[in-house]
Design a protein around this motif. Structure first.
Motif, short mmCIF file in Angstrom:
data_model
loop_
_atom_site.label_atom_id
_atom_site.label_comp_id
_atom_site.label_asym_id
_atom_site.label_seq_id
_atom_site.Cartn_x
_atom_site.Cartn_y
_atom_site.Cartn_z
N LEU A 61 0.34 -1.36 -0.09
CA LEU A 61 0.03 -0.50 -0.11
C LEU A 61 0.59 1.61 -0.19
O LEU A 61 1.46 0.93 0.92
N VAL A 93 -1.10 -1.61 -4.04
CA VAL A 93 -2.75 -0.62 -4.02
C VAL A 93 -2.05 0.60 -3.94
O VAL A 93 -1.17 0.88 -3.09
N THR A 114 -4.86 -0.88 -8.24
CA THR A 114 -5.35 -0.61 -7.27
C THR A 114 -5.32 0.60 -6.95
O THR A 114 -4.31 1.10 -6.77
N VAL A 128 -10.81 -4.25 -0.44
CA VAL A 128 -9.01 -4.53 -0.75
C VAL A 128 -7.64 -5.54 -0.55
O VAL A 128 -7.92 -6.57 -0.95
N TYR A 132 -6.87 -9.02 -2.26
CA TYR A 132 -5.56 -9.61 -2.88
C TYR A 132 -4.88 -10.42 -1.14
O TYR A 132 -3.96 -11.44 -1.83
#
Length: 133
Positions: A61, A93, A114, A128, A132
């Protein structure tokens, strides 16, 4: 300097790259609420890139605006390393406040899976992470 590295565990490892203290606190709280993962916090793109290289991660992230390497530089470095080494694809992401159409297109071209706009709701992040992991 990384503020926290979770103890080694069998849990999926999520690398979080975020330099804004409030955004980081929110993400950490949300991920703790989701559970089922070990979180490694990185306050720069360079730290995130080093963290991804150091040990397998299940998810990255990242913000776009980071000191050192920016988020897209990290993404490109990860994707290039995967191609060089034949490694499995790390889900990435981007979580950013600057997610206009042009930035979203740049993210997709770089290999982001994403793109989420800040602030991210708990429900969206949970969805999310589950997708994943």
């Amino acid at each position: 300097m990384m503020s926290r590295v979770s103890a080694p565990s069998a849990l999926p490892r999520i690398v979080v790259a975020e330099d804004h203290p409030v955004s980081l606190l929110v993400l950490e709280d949300q991920l703790a609420g989701i559970g089922g993962c070990a979180v490694e916090v990185c306050r720069s793109g360079t730290e995130a890139w080093e963290a991804v290289q150091r040990a397998p991660a299940a998810l990255l992230l990242t913000d776009l605006s980071l000191p050192g390497m920016d988020g897209l530089e990290v993404v490109r470095a990860v994707r290039a390393a995967e191609a060089r080494h034949g490694a499995s694809r790390l889900p990435i992401v981007v979580i950013t406040a600057t997610a206009g159409p042009e930035e979203r297109l740049d993210c997709l071209r770089a290999g982001v899976d994403t793109v989420l706009s800040k602030p991210v709701s708990f429900e969206t992040l949970r969805e999310v992470v589950r997708r994943y992991l």
